[in-house]
Write a protein that holds these residues in place. Structure first.
Motif, PDB file in Angstrom:
ATOM      1  N   PRO A  28      41.152  27.300  31.141  1.00  0.00           N
ATOM      2  CA  PRO A  28      42.316  27.390  32.021  1.00  0.00           C
ATOM      3  C   PRO A  28      43.613  27.304  31.220  1.00  0.00           C
ATOM      4  N   GLU A  57      45.955  39.532  38.431  1.00  0.00           N
ATOM      5  CA  GLU A  57      47.133  38.798  38.901  1.00  0.00           C
ATOM      6  C   GLU A  57      47.079  38.635  40.415  1.00  0.00           C
ATOM      7  N   ASN A  60      44.931  35.895  41.427  1.00  0.00           N
ATOM      8  CA  ASN A  60      45.395  34.631  40.834  1.00  0.00           C
ATOM      9  C   ASN A  60      44.526  34.156  39.675  1.00  0.00           C
ATOM     10  N   ILE A  62      44.973  35.462  36.548  1.00  0.00           N
ATOM     11  CA  ILE A  62      45.915  35.387  35.435  1.00  0.00           C
ATOM     12  C   ILE A  62      47.335  35.370  35.980  1.00  0.00           C
ATOM     13  N   LYS A  63      48.251  34.946  35.110  1.00  0.00           N
ATOM     14  CA  LYS A  63      49.673  35.029  35.431  1.00  0.00           C
ATOM     15  C   LYS A  63      50.386  35.537  34.195  1.00  0.00           C
ATOM     16  N   THR A  73      44.810  31.403  34.721  1.00  0.00           N
ATOM     17  CA  THR A  73      45.300  30.362  35.608  1.00  0.00           C
ATOM     18  C   THR A  73      44.830  28.992  35.140  1.00  0.00           C
ATOM     19  N   ASP A  74      45.622  27.989  35.441  1.00  0.00           N
ATOM     20  CA  ASP A  74      45.195  26.627  35.133  1.00  0.00           C
ATOM     21  C   ASP A  74      44.717  25.926  36.399  1.00  0.00           C
ATOM     22  N   ASP A  75      44.512  26.694  37.466  1.00  0.00           N
ATOM     23  CA  ASP A  75      44.021  26.180  38.745  1.00  0.00           C
ATOM     24  C   ASP A  75      42.497  26.105  38.706  1.00  0.00           C
ATOM     25  N   VAL A  78      40.271  28.017  41.232  1.00  0.00           N
ATOM     26  CA  VAL A  78      40.021  29.448  41.017  1.00  0.00           C
ATOM     27  C   VAL A  78      38.744  29.623  40.203  1.00  0.00           C
TER      28      VAL A  78
END
Length: 127
Positions: A28, A57, A60, A62-63, A73-75, A78
């Motif tokens: 992440p 993207e 969600n 990648i950003k 993502t660091d979520d 996800v």
């Protein structure tokens, strides 16, 4: 990465990112290659990679931060969701194929248990 001819390359790129993110190969928040770099690395059209990144993207995964690059993502939710989706797809494909062979749900469970028991602690067939 080797591409198959059955599905669009951009979808295969997305699946590769999902798998590597779900299994921990990609972490992440990790920075990922630029679109141009990945296109050169995979020897595909940059527009193909652009489409894959745009789709990732939207989901969600990648950003992209202007001037800084693209990052996973660091979520953590996800990653969990992606892992669950992948497991469900694999199990669904397996059950569908076994059912096509005439195996009942009980047969499939029995076959799977027998297979796993015969493989011990390493259920992967390395042939």
């Amino acid at each position: 990465m080797e591409f198959n001819e059955r599905e669009p390359i951009y979808l295969q790129i997305i699946d590769d990112f999902k798998q590597k993110f779900a299994n921990g190969t990609y972490q992440p928040g990790q920075e990922i290659p630029s679109r141009r770099d990945l296109a050169a690395q995979l020897r595909v059209n940059p527009n193909t990679v652009q489409r894959a990144y745009r789709e990732m993207e939207e989901m969600n995964l990648i950003k992209t931060l202007r001037g800084q690059g693209s990052f996973l993502t660091d979520d953590a939710s996800v990653a969990r969701t992606i892992r669950e989706e992948m497991v469900n797809r694999l199990v669904s494909d397996f059950v569908r194929k076994m059912s096509a062979l005439g195996r009942s749900a009980a047969d499939i469970l029995s076959d799977l248990k027998l297979y796993l028991d015969s493989k011990g602690s390493d259920p992967v067939d390395h042939d």
